[in-house]
Structure formats: C-alpha cells, structure tokens
Design a protein around this motif. Structure first.
Motif, mmCIF file in Angstrom:
data_model
loop_
_atom_site.group_PDB
_atom_site.id
_atom_site.type_symbol
_atom_site.label_atom_id
_atom_site.label_comp_id
_atom_site.label_asym_id
_atom_site.label_seq_id
_atom_site.Cartn_x
_atom_site.Cartn_y
_atom_site.Cartn_z
ATOM 1 N N ALA A 51 0.846 -1.204 0.000
ATOM 2 C CA ALA A 51 0.000 0.000 0.000
ATOM 3 C C ALA A 51 0.873 1.244 0.000
ATOM 4 C CB ALA A 51 -0.911 0.007 1.221
ATOM 5 N N ASP A 52 0.419 2.279 -0.716
ATOM 6 C CA ASP A 52 0.968 3.628 -0.634
ATOM 7 C C ASP A 52 2.491 3.695 -0.592
ATOM 8 O OD1 ASP A 52 -1.719 4.398 -0.491
ATOM 9 O OD2 ASP A 52 -1.729 4.162 1.676
ATOM 10 N N ARG A 53 3.035 3.884 0.611
ATOM 11 C CA ARG A 53 4.468 4.177 0.727
ATOM 12 C C ARG A 53 5.322 2.918 0.775
ATOM 13 N NH1 ARG A 53 5.090 10.157 2.512
ATOM 14 N NH2 ARG A 53 3.532 10.732 1.012
ATOM 15 N N TYR A 54 4.685 1.757 0.677
ATOM 16 C CA TYR A 54 5.486 0.541 0.570
ATOM 17 C C TYR A 54 5.976 0.339 -0.858
ATOM 18 C CZ TYR A 54 4.874 -1.262 5.258
ATOM 19 O OH TYR A 54 4.953 -1.439 6.609
ATOM 20 N N GLY A 74 3.898 5.430 -3.798
ATOM 21 C CA GLY A 74 2.707 4.861 -4.410
ATOM 22 C C GLY A 74 1.461 5.705 -4.275
ATOM 23 N N ASP A 75 1.471 6.686 -3.374
ATOM 24 C CA ASP A 75 0.291 7.546 -3.252
ATOM 25 C C ASP A 75 0.565 8.985 -3.647
ATOM 26 O OD1 ASP A 75 1.941 7.987 -1.101
ATOM 27 O OD2 ASP A 75 0.357 8.135 0.379
ATOM 28 N N GLN A 76 1.850 9.367 -3.697
ATOM 29 C CA GLN A 76 2.143 10.767 -3.972
ATOM 30 C C GLN A 76 3.603 10.949 -4.373
ATOM 31 O OE1 GLN A 76 2.346 13.515 -0.706
ATOM 32 N NE2 GLN A 76 1.345 15.150 -1.831
ATOM 33 N N ALA A 136 -0.451 3.751 -7.242
ATOM 34 C CA ALA A 136 0.788 2.972 -7.335
ATOM 35 C C ALA A 136 1.035 2.478 -8.766
ATOM 36 C CB ALA A 136 0.728 1.805 -6.365
ATOM 37 N N THR A 137 -0.045 2.164 -9.482
ATOM 38 C CA THR A 137 0.129 1.629 -10.839
ATOM 39 C C THR A 137 0.573 2.701 -11.840
ATOM 40 O OG1 THR A 137 -2.270 1.856 -11.008
ATOM 41 C CG2 THR A 137 -1.410 -0.370 -10.666
#
Ligand SMILES: [Zn+2]
Length: 684
Positions: A145-148, A163-165, A175-176
C-alpha cells in the motif's frame, strides 16, 4: 464583516477541531503556525466571550508511514505511536494549547466509532466494491500500500515517488502510475495481483459539494476555496477507503481479513471519537444544526477536510458539516522547507527546553509571521528582533513604566481620575475601537492583523506616557499625574484582556501584577477596570531580552543538521577501473610521524611538513592548511605515499604525499593506524 457577526449570533455552540498530528515525529513550528496556534487563539477568544465551545484533537496513529518507521527502528507500530503520542501531548500542554481533549486514534472508542461509521455506509450501499490489480511483493508475501512502493513519477521523473504521492511535484498518484515500481520492503519489482477494496464514489457527491462549497461558502479563505474549486473542476473520482495492511481499524465486513480502513477514512472520524471520549453529550456538538464546526488544518489537508470528509458525513446523514475550514499555507525555516525526515525544523519540545518560560515569545513570533495567505519564513534573527524590539521595548516597557510610576507616586494604589484633557479623551476613545478591530480580525481568521491591532494598545499606552510626561509634573500637579496613571493602568488592564488569546502566559502574569482575575472579553475597551484605591502588586518584567548567543546557538544547531544531511546525502563517486595487484604493489605507502609543520609563506593552503617516514626524514608539501593548524599535526602519525616522484611546489621540493580522507563538504581527515606503529611500517 457584519455577516460574521450575524453568523456568530446564530450559533448556540462551537466545535473546534485541529488537524490530528501524525504520530511518527514530534511537533514543529510549522505545525504550530499552520494549525495549532490559530486554533488555540480562536478557542480562547470564544471561551473568553463565554461561548459554549469545545476544542478537540488527538494523535493520528494509523497508516503506512507508522508501519515503515516501526520496521526501520525494529520496534512495533504501537511502540512508535506510544512514543510520539506522549511527546506530542506533553509539548502541547506545556505550550499552553488549550484542547479540551487530546485523544488518539488507536483508542478502543475510536476503533468502534470509525468501524460503526464504515459499517453504516456499507449497509446503506454507499460503497462500490471493486476487485482491482494491486502490487504484491512475492518475497514478503504482502500487498504493497501507498508508501510501501516507490518508483519514477510519470509527471516529473523523480525516481523516488511514492505509491500515493510524488513529494517532488506534489501530484497525488496511484501505485500503478509509477514507472519501474519497486517494493520498499524487499527492493524487488512487485507483481500485480487482484484484491478487493471498497471505494467511496466521490463523483456521486460532486453536485452536492459544488453547491455546498462554491455557492454556500464563498466566504472561505481564497486559498481554500481555490483548491476546492480546482478539485471540483477536475471532476471527482471514486476513492478507495480500505488498504491491505495489518495496522489500523479492521474493515468490519466478512471476508475482509487483512484489510484495514484507509488512514484518511478513519483519521477525521477521530474528531468524533475524541468528542465522544470528552463528553456523553457529544451528539449535540455533532448533530445539532445550531453547532458551528470549524476545522483548523494546513493546506496539505484541504481535500480531505473539504471534499472527502464532508462527502462521508453527508453519506452518513446524521452529522453536521464544517462551517469553515481556515487552512493555512506552509511555514519555512531559514528559507528552507521544514522537513521531519531531514530534521529541518524547530521542534516544540526542544524549544521549550532551550527557552524555558518563553512560550509567548514563540506564540507571538509565529502569529506575527503566520502563513495565512502564502508561505512564510521563520528566522531566528526575526524571532530575536520581535522579542527585543516589540515584546520587550513596546509591550513590556509600557506595562513596566505604568506600574513603576504608580508605586513611585501612589504607593501602588490606583489614583483617582481627575479632569480629562482632549488628549486623554482621544486616547481613551481608541480602546473600544481597537477591541472591535481585534474581534473583526479574529472572526475572519486573520490572526496576524488581530495581533497587530492588539499591539496597538501597547503602542497607544507608550505614546500616551511619553507625550504626557507624568514624571515632570508630580511636583507641580500630582492630581494630573494621578489622572495620567489611572488611564495608563486602565490601558494595561485592557492589554491583559485583549492579548490573552494570543499571549496567555504573559497576560496571566500581568493580571497577577494588576491583582485582578478573569476580566472577561466583554470588559475589553472599558476604562473602569481598576477601581480607585485598588492595590496593584510589585511589577515584574513581562519579557526579557533574547541575547545574541542564544540565537547563535540555535543557528549552530541548524548548521549541524545541514552538515549531517550533507553527509547522509553524500553521493559516492563511482569506482575507478580495475587495476592489477602489481599496479597496487608499485605504490609504497608508509606510516610516518610529522615532526614539524609550518604554513608555506605567502600561501593560504600549503603546509610544509617535515616527516620521519622510517626510511628517512624528508619534506612533504601539502595543500591542507585550510583544514589543519600546524600545531595540531606535529607529533601525529599519518600515511604517506613515499615513492611519488619529487615535485617543486613554491620553490620547495616535496618528496611524497600525505594521504587524506575527504568528505562531501571538502573536509579532510588524516588516515591514521588505529594504534601507534613503528615509523616506516608498510601499508599494503
Ligand atoms: Zn513528480
């Protein structure tokens, strides 16, 4: 402004919320200037007016950055949030931020409240259930998720976008979208794998939000209104409100094991759960249309407080919406963006240690520089100047003069008010005007202007004493001096009232000096606050000078941070091409002792070293004088390349080279054996 007064009167009570600080680091001055000082000033002002007001806040303890920090430090996410919740809560309290409750989103009440909120929307069929392809790390067997997940930003080619920003260009990403995605857990390229999530269909709330914000809330601050309009003009999209993660509020739906609520879904519900923890009557603050709710936040949270949360509240159906969201822009520090990860900040808990008893000096400086309509800058020099030239020289000076003269001429008793001159009347007439000006600015969330108006009372008082010169009049007309000091003392009492929301510590001290209690906002502007004959206490200084050395210490601390960051960001030059063992063995490196060192005359950089290499004693000239004093080198051992061909430097023959390690900043360090060895020992 008239509108604001009408609005004020229409509401029975106030609910003030302040952005929940994220529990992965302490509070810094950017948080204070952006959110907590404005919220605190506003809350204190309403309380002084006798309004029914509660102010709620708490730590935001969920989300991926917490789990990443825990992993980095080798502790549990709970350890991370416990640590920072404690630091944050204590620093707010010590700084005088007057929340009625400082809760936390890991509490059982919050888990239950946000869980029920989700379930209500789920049962009402609000969410879209969608199976999408998400990145999955096959090494650690986990969705990312997100920052992973990091990769290259498709907009600005920043190679470390999340992945989010993307933090470089500020774009919010999926992320995609990332080019060359990598897992931050294992570094591998993740695969796409289907997973089910729940989406809040923001597009369905588009027209409701357009009317509510763009038509009904034209009074919002320009920066807030503008950002909302831009989001709405782009067209809203469904947004996932769940994540594949094991830290957070579990999704309360069968078959949702291993999934939690998205942190931005549960965090604003934290305001509701904090209110629940505070009072059993929480519903009147959240469900009665006669409550005015105001969200104090920073500009990075506008979309969540003006678009996402109102859509959630609207979907739920029983809650009120915020009436205003006075978001501030960002504060910079010494011209550079404040950053927790780069440690570029003035941390509140450190400030409180370095400047004990000086909460109001920081409150004053941050209010005077509040980034209300554009980003602004904090500098230590400005902090010092505002303290010394404004708090000490204007406010402190006026109060002290009025008090000292009262003790000198009238034994500390408030003298009688005699006949008034035109100048007295003009001065007195200013006070209610200033009070109205302060109120207008506070109601309009213009805290800088409110502070400037409030300081005008002290300016007025200073000018009045300077013009009236009571110290010259006592011999000839003591009654006139009494009138002047009566007026001056009434002005100090006005300061104690009208500056209280901004400078609560100093006005408390001032009230004690004036021997008065709880004057209340409604007394602001009045001239009969201290009755004739009322005894005032001995004066104490309200503010003291901030010395140069204190500022130099703070600047040195920041410089050390900058140097540390340079070292951490040190980009290592690539390895040179491969050489043979024979190539290496051609170099004869020995440990020698520096017997003498002196600067080569008429040069700045060159040192002439006289060295015992074990082989012989010889002269080596080296360009290291900017990093070493000759006396610091004498007697030291170092490594020398002894078979370098001789070279004449400034007329001196240099036989060999001293070896040095050089860091990013150009600093040089000797290469020294970890224990002394005989001169001539070979390095190989
Ligand atoms: Zn970017």
């Amino acid at each position: 402004m008239i509108n604001n007064y009408l609005v004020m009167k229409a509401y029975k009570r106030y609910l003030i919320t302040s952005a929940l600080p994220y529990a992965n680091g302490p509070i810094h001055i950017g948080h204070l200037a952006g959110v907590y000082i404005p919220s605190d000033i506003y809350t204190r002002y309403l309380r002084m007016k006798g309004m029914d007001v509660i102010s709620v806040c708490g730590s935001d303890e969920h989300g991926v950055p917490i789990t990443i920090k825990a992993r980095q430090e080798g502790v549990s996410p709970k350890d991370v949030v416990d640590k920072y919740h404690t630091i944050i809560k204590k620093s707010f309290k010590d700084f005088g931020i007057a929340f009625d409750i400082y809760a936390r989103t890991s509490s059982p009440v919050h888990h239950q409240t946000s869980s029920e909120f989700f379930r209500k929307l789920y049962d009402d069929g609000v969410f879209i259930e969608k199976t999408t392809e998400q990145y999955f790390d096959t090494e650690v067997n986990q969705f990312l998720a997100d920052r992973y997940i990091t990769g290259t930003c498709p907009h600005c080619t920043n190679e470390n976008a999340y992945g989010d920003q993307c933090e470089k260009c500020g774009t919010s990403l999926n992320a995609t979208d990332l080019i060359n995605p990598r897992s931050t857990l294992s570094g591998v390229k993740p695969i796409l794998k289907p997973t089910k999530h729940w989406f809040l269909p923001l597009d369905k709330y588009q027209s409701f939000l357009e009317k509510w914000i763009l038509e009904d809330h034209k009074e919002w601050k320009v920066n807030v209104y503008g950002q909302c309009k831009s989001w709405l003009d782009h067209g809203l999209q469904p947004r996932a409100v769940s994540r594949d993660l094991d830290w957070g509020v579990p999704v309360p739906v069968e078959g949702a094991e291993g999934k939690v609520l998205y942190v931005w879904f549960d965090a604003p519900i934290g305001y509701i759960s904090a209110t629940k923890e505070l009072t059993p009557n929480w519903e009147k603050y959240w469900k009665d249309k006669e409550t005015r709710m105001i969200h104090f936040i920073g500009k990075d949270n506008i979309v969540f407080h003006c678009i996402v949360f109102p859509a959630m509240l609207n979907a739920e159906g029983s809650f009120i919406l915020p009436d205003n969201v006075p978001a501030n822009e960002f504060l910079n520090l010494e011209g550079d963006k404040i950053s927790t990860s780069r440690n570029w900040a003035v941390w509140l808990h450190e400030y409180l240690q370095d400047f004990p008893g000086k909460q109001d000096v920081l409150r004053y400086t941050l209010t005077a520089n509040m980034p209300e309509s554009k980003d602004n800058d904090f500098t230590w020099k400005d902090f010092q100047a505002r303290n010394n030239n404004e708090l000490v020289a204007i406010l402190g000076n006026f109060v002290n003069r009025a008090m000292v003269l009262t003790h000198k001429y009238f034994e500390g008793k408030v003298p009688a008010l005699g006949e008034l001159t035109d100048y007295d009347r003009e001065t007195i007439a200013e006070l209610p005007k200033i009070r109205v000006a302060i109120e207008k600015n506070l109601e309009g969330f213009r805290f800088r202007d409110a502070l400037r108006e409030a300081m005008n009372i002290a300016r007025l008082g200073n000018k009045y004493l300077a013009d009236s010169e009571p110290w010259k009049l006592y011999k000839t007309s003591p009654e006139r001096v009494g009138t002047i000091l009566n007026i001056a003392l009434q002005v100090t009492a006005n300061i104690a009232i009208l500056l209280e929301p901004i400078l609560p510590f100093s006005t408390d001290k001032l009230s004690q000096m004036l021997n008065v209690k709880d004057l209340g906002w409604s007394n602001g502007g009045k001239l009969d606050l201290l009755p004739v004959g009322h005894m005032v206490a001995q004066p104490e200084l309200l503010f003291e000078k901030v010395e140069d050395i204190e500022i130099e210490n703070q600047l040195a601390k920041l410089l050390a941070t900058k140097e540390m960051n340079q070292i951490n960001n040190h980009t290592v030059t690539p390895q040179k091409e491969i050489i043979t063992y024979e190539d290496f063995m051609k170099m004869d490196i020995r440990i020698g002792t520096i017997l003498n060192a002196e600067v080569v005359p008429k040069t700045q950089k060159l040192l002439k070293l006289y060295v015992d290499t074990g082989v012989d004693k010889r002269t080596v000239v080296s360009g290291i004088a900017e990093c070493f004093k000759p006396e610091d080198l004498i007697g030291k051992q170092a490594a020398f390349l002894v078979n370098l061909e001789p070279r004449k430097i400034r007329g001196i023959e240099s036989n060999g080279m001293i070896l040095m390690a050089q860091d990013e900043g150009g600093k040089l360090r000797l290469v020294i054996p970890n224990e002394g060895v005989a001169n001539g020992s070979e390095v190989k």
